[in-house]
Design a protein around this motif. Sequence first.
Motif, PDB file in Angstrom:
ATOM      1  N   ARG A 132      56.941  91.755  93.093  1.00 49.41           N
ATOM      2  CA  ARG A 132      56.618  90.552  92.609  1.00 49.41           C
ATOM      3  C   ARG A 132      55.240  90.071  92.568  1.00 49.41           C
ATOM      4  NH1 ARG A 132      60.741  87.193  96.323  1.00 49.41           N
ATOM      5  NH2 ARG A 132      60.182  88.948  97.568  1.00 49.41           N
ATOM      6  N   GLU A 145      54.937  79.732  90.906  1.00 56.04           N
ATOM      7  CA  GLU A 145      55.525  80.787  89.781  1.00 56.04           C
ATOM      8  C   GLU A 145      55.676  81.990  90.563  1.00 56.04           C
ATOM      9  OE1 GLU A 145      53.520  81.192  86.042  1.00 56.04           O
ATOM     10  OE2 GLU A 145      55.232  82.309  85.222  1.00 56.04           O
ATOM     11  N   LEU A 147      57.108  86.106  89.585  1.00 55.65           N
ATOM     12  CA  LEU A 147      57.608  86.776  88.521  1.00 55.65           C
ATOM     13  C   LEU A 147      58.135  88.201  89.161  1.00 55.65           C
ATOM     14  CD1 LEU A 147      58.169  87.187  85.445  1.00 55.65           C
ATOM     15  CD2 LEU A 147      55.830  88.405  85.508  1.00 55.65           C
ATOM     16  N   GLU A 208      51.092  80.246  82.982  1.00 50.71           N
ATOM     17  CA  GLU A 208      52.483  80.818  83.062  1.00 50.71           C
ATOM     18  C   GLU A 208      52.296  82.368  82.829  1.00 50.71           C
ATOM     19  OE1 GLU A 208      55.520  78.599  81.637  1.00 50.71           O
ATOM     20  OE2 GLU A 208      56.441  80.197  81.176  1.00 50.71           O
ATOM     21  N   ASP A 210      53.964  86.387  81.816  1.00 55.81           N
ATOM     22  CA  ASP A 210      55.287  86.789  81.191  1.00 55.81           C
ATOM     23  C   ASP A 210      54.768  88.404  81.321  1.00 55.81           C
ATOM     24  OD1 ASP A 210      57.384  87.244  80.071  1.00 55.81           O
ATOM     25  OD2 ASP A 210      57.069  86.298  78.293  1.00 55.81           O
ATOM     26  N   HIS A 288      62.404  85.297  87.058  1.00 56.56           N
ATOM     27  CA  HIS A 288      61.030  84.547  86.774  1.00 56.56           C
ATOM     28  C   HIS A 288      61.436  83.036  87.158  1.00 56.56           C
ATOM     29  CE1 HIS A 288      57.990  83.160  83.634  1.00 56.56           C
ATOM     30  NE2 HIS A 288      57.397  83.084  84.761  1.00 56.56           N
ATOM     31  N   LYS A 290      60.128  79.396  88.449  1.00 59.67           N
ATOM     32  CA  LYS A 290      58.925  78.708  87.975  1.00 59.67           C
ATOM     33  C   LYS A 290      59.034  76.902  88.787  1.00 59.67           C
ATOM     34  CE  LYS A 290      59.382  78.972  83.365  1.00 59.67           C
ATOM     35  NZ  LYS A 290      59.090  78.727  82.078  1.00 59.67           N
ATOM     36  N   LYS A 303      65.451  87.631  83.392  1.00 58.26           N
ATOM     37  CA  LYS A 303      64.993  88.238  82.144  1.00 58.26           C
ATOM     38  C   LYS A 303      65.764  89.486  81.925  1.00 58.26           C
ATOM     39  CE  LYS A 303      61.273  85.081  81.182  1.00 58.26           C
ATOM     40  NZ  LYS A 303      59.910  84.954  80.567  1.00 58.26           N
TER      41      LYS A 303
END
Length: 664
Positions: A132, A145, A147, A208, A210, A288, A290, A303
């Motif tokens: 992560r 955040e 991910l 953010e 992605d 993901h 947030k 996702k």
Amino acid sequence: MKTYKQLGLAALAAVTIVACKPKGTETAVSGDAAQRVYVAPGKLDEVYNFVSGGFSGQVSVVGLPSGRTIKVLPVFSQHPENGYGYSEETKPMLETSHGFIPWDDQHHLSLSQTNGEIDGRWLFANANNTPRVARLDLKSFKTVEILEIPNSAGNHSSPFLTENTEYVVAGTRFAVPADGQDDVPIESFKQNFKGYLSFIGINKDSGEMDITFQIEAPGFNFDLSHAGKGKSHGWFFFSCYNTEQANTLLEVNASQNEKDFIMAVNWKKAEEYLKAGKGKKMPVEYAHNKWDEEKHMATSTIKKEVMVLSAEELKDICYLIPCPKSPHGCDVDPTGEYIVGSGKLAALIPVFSFDKIQKAIANKDFAGEFDGIPIIKYEAALHGEVQKPGLGPLHTEFDGKGNAYTSHFVSSEVVKWDIKTLQVLDRQPTFYSVGHLMVVGGDSSKPYGKYLVAYNKITKDRYIPVGPELPHSAQLFDISGDKMKLLLDFPTHGEPHYAQAGPAELFMKDQVKFYKIEDNKHPYVTKGENESKVVREGNKVHVYMTSIRSHFAPDNIEGIRVGDEVYFHLTNLEQDWDVPHGFAIKGARNAELLVMPGETATLRWDPIKPGMYPMYCTDFCSALHQEMQGYVRVSPAGSNVPLTYHLNNKKDNAQGPVKEGEVK
Ligand code: K7E
Ligand code: CUA
């Protein structure tokens, strides 16, 4: 550098024990050291030092030059101190495709940059174990955040970033088969295992993250990386070990080759291929998470897809540069011209030239290929070698004045050398066995310099002993002169690996001091005491509660029954800096809440036996803090005690829910 411990390199360990005890530890400190690190009462430190927590999963904020730990920021591990990962609002931050995970191993940090300079906006952190990347907002110092990274394991070469924070990368430390195609024999390593490099795009304004694309590279172990800068912007450099592609007894089998590789990745080229539709969509699952600053809560979304570019098919994205011997650190100097590889088993430090790499690529000066990826000839890419720097070189940082500083684990020292001439200029012992080191701003285009911190693995005689496990150790050096000067030892939290630092002014402006209560959009917010209430929905009970110096509203609740799920939604009504209230209730099997001014946080409580349960504020908030308390009466399941709540014996809902503004 846990790897040494894990691999159990017996030979190395033997060398370490002998080599890690430099003579004359007392004389190593210069006369005015005390003055240089003394931050007088009421004065502030000059530098913010963000230090990875290793197996603690968290990040520390340390002030330099004092070495004082200012705060531990929770990132990948639950933190009972403030309820992170225990409150209903923060639990989603630790969700993954494997479910809720309360811990990780945090090694590397990157401060966001603009034009190659630290800009003070965000701090990125990697999680090794369940791959992560986290982003902390440096206005609130909160993890906002997280991910998860698919097709990866041991997310070690992460979270290094490009000079305008376009991308944060995450390279897999373990070669692995692609997610969902991984029920294969381990012996099929060479056919099925790959090394995935993830390029995580960062939104310029919101920060953010992605995953923009992944590159499927050969099945090596990608260890560390750094982005090109200046002239080499557009490129990324990754060190790889186990190019032998062994899958057992790596301490022997992955140390066969004289040279492993540094992989140079042309990510601008990869972007072109992506635009031209050369990526393949792969089905994967990754979380993901947030944090919503207005709702004061996190959400977690799974996702399902990632774009993958093949390094083997798309010829001119990746190039391999031979690098002796099991390289660890891969560091790029402030000009972007020099790439330093640190072979942990090598007795020299190779320094590569970006210009020469470009020339070699143009002239196809290759020595064959590996899985379709060209191997540049070692000499064609090489600027030169630092001869006899020390034993076990690991990591290099820069001072912006043409000098490099390399940590040496085995010979336990920091070695300063000239990037152009490759001459060793100075060496200082560390106490003991240094892993990472850090110069303030030392991986940016404009290092602040002045201080270097060595993060050491072994403490032995440096602190008053505390049983079998001693704290890890940091050592502060003054690097403003020709020779490094040791100034200070200080113990650290967890096991620091990499760290980042910048001048204090960068981080002190525009910090959040409290949250405006009128902006609070939490679905269970209580904006004033007269709105406080207790609502039963079947066996779920929602307590809309407030705190202000020095009481809770309500402070007495009756009619809770065994079998109920009680949710205390506590809104802290304070509107001033540094006035959190804590909340704890007897028998709670999670942690306390520590609620910031203007924030709402929720503690779930499942009482399993009847009784009288005191609750209280845990943070000494006022002279009457000790009076900030109350009771919850829990009756047996099926009891018909009416649900009531009180403050100062007023207001209850024995006749049903109280309407807004109504006091009974
Ligand atoms: Cu050398 Cu994980 Cu960066 Cu430790 S790593 S020291
Ligand atoms: Cu509120 Cu102590």
